[in-house]
Design a protein around this motif. Sequence first.
Motif, PDB file in Angstrom:
ATOM      1  N   CYS A  73      42.554  68.343 -40.403  1.00 48.75           N
ATOM      2  CA  CYS A  73      41.828  67.126 -40.996  1.00 48.75           C
ATOM      3  C   CYS A  73      40.265  67.229 -40.797  1.00 48.75           C
ATOM      4  CB  CYS A  73      42.529  65.892 -40.136  1.00 48.75           C
ATOM      5  SG  CYS A  73      41.218  64.775 -39.100  1.00 48.75           S
ATOM      6  N   VAL A  74      39.865  67.824 -39.637  1.00 51.74           N
ATOM      7  CA  VAL A  74      38.228  68.209 -39.769  1.00 51.74           C
ATOM      8  C   VAL A  74      37.918  68.973 -40.772  1.00 51.74           C
ATOM      9  CG1 VAL A  74      36.342  68.762 -38.359  1.00 51.74           C
ATOM     10  CG2 VAL A  74      38.312  67.372 -37.171  1.00 51.74           C
ATOM     11  N   LEU A  75      38.503  70.131 -40.999  1.00 53.45           N
ATOM     12  CA  LEU A  75      38.264  71.118 -42.030  1.00 53.45           C
ATOM     13  C   LEU A  75      38.283  70.489 -43.394  1.00 53.45           C
ATOM     14  CD1 LEU A  75      39.845  74.382 -40.919  1.00 53.45           C
ATOM     15  CD2 LEU A  75      37.426  74.014 -41.642  1.00 53.45           C
ATOM     16  N   ASN A  76      39.496  69.701 -43.621  1.00 56.38           N
ATOM     17  CA  ASN A  76      39.418  69.011 -44.674  1.00 56.38           C
ATOM     18  C   ASN A  76      38.268  68.033 -45.127  1.00 56.38           C
ATOM     19  OD1 ASN A  76      41.728  70.247 -45.844  1.00 56.38           O
ATOM     20  ND2 ASN A  76      43.053  68.833 -44.808  1.00 56.38           N
ATOM     21  N   THR A  89      30.921  68.786 -47.642  1.00 55.96           N
ATOM     22  CA  THR A  89      29.814  69.872 -48.106  1.00 55.96           C
ATOM     23  C   THR A  89      29.907  70.059 -49.513  1.00 55.96           C
ATOM     24  OG1 THR A  89      31.704  71.553 -47.597  1.00 55.96           O
ATOM     25  CG2 THR A  89      29.997  71.052 -45.951  1.00 55.96           C
ATOM     26  N   ASP A  90      31.287  69.892 -50.222  1.00 57.00           N
ATOM     27  CA  ASP A  90      31.244  69.799 -51.714  1.00 57.00           C
ATOM     28  C   ASP A  90      30.388  68.890 -52.344  1.00 57.00           C
ATOM     29  OD1 ASP A  90      32.188  71.074 -54.064  1.00 57.00           O
ATOM     30  OD2 ASP A  90      33.844  69.746 -54.189  1.00 57.00           O
ATOM     31  N   ILE A  91      30.853  67.638 -51.987  1.00 58.22           N
ATOM     32  CA  ILE A  91      29.829  66.384 -52.465  1.00 58.22           C
ATOM     33  C   ILE A  91      28.311  66.500 -52.052  1.00 58.22           C
ATOM     34  CG2 ILE A  91      29.529  64.050 -52.147  1.00 58.22           C
ATOM     35  CD1 ILE A  91      32.685  63.766 -51.621  1.00 58.22           C
ATOM     36  N   SER A  92      28.172  67.081 -51.047  1.00 57.78           N
ATOM     37  CA  SER A  92      26.709  67.126 -50.799  1.00 57.78           C
ATOM     38  C   SER A  92      26.001  68.252 -51.539  1.00 57.78           C
ATOM     39  CB  SER A  92      26.505  67.232 -49.122  1.00 57.78           C
ATOM     40  OG  SER A  92      27.037  66.313 -48.404  1.00 57.78           O
ATOM     41  N   ALA A 114      33.848  77.048 -44.197  1.00 60.86           N
ATOM     42  CA  ALA A 114      34.962  76.134 -43.780  1.00 60.86           C
ATOM     43  C   ALA A 114      36.151  76.521 -44.683  1.00 60.86           C
ATOM     44  CB  ALA A 114      34.464  74.572 -44.293  1.00 60.86           C
ATOM     45  N   LYS A 115      36.035  76.860 -45.884  1.00 60.23           N
ATOM     46  CA  LYS A 115      37.306  77.518 -46.495  1.00 60.23           C
ATOM     47  C   LYS A 115      37.674  78.779 -45.971  1.00 60.23           C
ATOM     48  CE  LYS A 115      36.569  75.016 -50.714  1.00 60.23           C
ATOM     49  NZ  LYS A 115      36.183  75.339 -52.367  1.00 60.23           N
ATOM     50  N   SER A 116      36.883  79.664 -45.585  1.00 57.57           N
ATOM     51  CA  SER A 116      36.962  80.785 -45.024  1.00 57.57           C
ATOM     52  C   SER A 116      37.920  80.662 -43.469  1.00 57.57           C
ATOM     53  CB  SER A 116      35.856  81.707 -44.800  1.00 57.57           C
ATOM     54  OG  SER A 116      36.060  82.841 -43.938  1.00 57.57           O
ATOM     55  N   LEU A 117      37.351  79.746 -42.910  1.00 55.06           N
ATOM     56  CA  LEU A 117      38.142  79.468 -41.599  1.00 55.06           C
ATOM     57  C   LEU A 117      39.497  78.559 -41.645  1.00 55.06           C
ATOM     58  CD1 LEU A 117      37.836  79.304 -38.505  1.00 55.06           C
ATOM     59  CD2 LEU A 117      36.679  76.795 -38.732  1.00 55.06           C
ATOM     60  N   MET A 154      36.058  76.175 -31.517  1.00 55.93           N
ATOM     61  CA  MET A 154      34.717  76.604 -31.479  1.00 55.93           C
ATOM     62  C   MET A 154      33.805  76.649 -32.526  1.00 55.93           C
ATOM     63  SD  MET A 154      35.182  78.845 -27.639  1.00 55.93           S
ATOM     64  CE  MET A 154      34.442  79.984 -28.328  1.00 55.93           C
ATOM     65  N   GLN A 155      34.392  77.582 -33.700  1.00 57.70           N
ATOM     66  CA  GLN A 155      33.838  77.838 -34.880  1.00 57.70           C
ATOM     67  C   GLN A 155      33.652  76.517 -35.738  1.00 57.70           C
ATOM     68  OE1 GLN A 155      35.506  81.125 -37.350  1.00 57.70           O
ATOM     69  NE2 GLN A 155      35.979  82.285 -35.671  1.00 57.70           N
ATOM     70  N   LEU A 156      34.746  75.690 -35.563  1.00 58.32           N
ATOM     71  CA  LEU A 156      34.662  74.139 -36.068  1.00 58.32           C
ATOM     72  C   LEU A 156      33.564  73.303 -35.637  1.00 58.32           C
ATOM     73  CD1 LEU A 156      35.819  72.491 -38.385  1.00 58.32           C
ATOM     74  CD2 LEU A 156      37.611  71.842 -36.742  1.00 58.32           C
ATOM     75  N   GLU A 157      33.338  73.535 -34.505  1.00 58.50           N
ATOM     76  CA  GLU A 157      32.242  72.625 -33.786  1.00 58.50           C
ATOM     77  C   GLU A 157      31.010  73.333 -34.314  1.00 58.50           C
ATOM     78  OE1 GLU A 157      32.381  72.693 -29.585  1.00 58.50           O
ATOM     79  OE2 GLU A 157      34.681  72.555 -29.488  1.00 58.50           O
TER      80      GLU A 157
END
Length: 143
Positions: A12-15, A21-24, A64-67, A83-86
């Motif tokens: 959910c966080v990745l989505n 990030t896409d919009i920004s 983010a997509k790679s993760l 940790m990477q997501l953080e």
Amino acid sequence: MYCFTCINGVNCVLNELMLWTDISSEHPIFVKTVAELSKKNLPPSIVNELMQLNKAFTDLNKRAKSLQGMMAQNPNLMNQYVMQLERLVNEFIVIDRRAIQVYPQVRAYGKDDKTFQTLLNHIEHEQRFMLETFNNIRTQLVR
């Protein structure tokens, strides 16, 4: 913010991160394009900053997509992924704060153009919403 964003999983966080990030990444392009088409004559320093924001958000989106792909391949490393997501969420916050500082500078050009000002207001409002959302997410990710 109308509701509290509750994390119900890492995906959910990745989505959220991939969406925002896409919009920004598109916001600086919209601003630059509209400014050019309406002859706002933005200084090169602002155009450069807009393009740097576009690149920073685009790069973050790719990471983010790679993760997300790594998580699908090896779900046993979830602690490392969190940790990477953080780190990605923290980076989003830093870039978003930069964006929030740039858009008011752009506002000085075309003060009489209500359409341009409305676009900038909308983008700035959305970036502030994202900042609040990701600050909220960050507090939930901290272990």
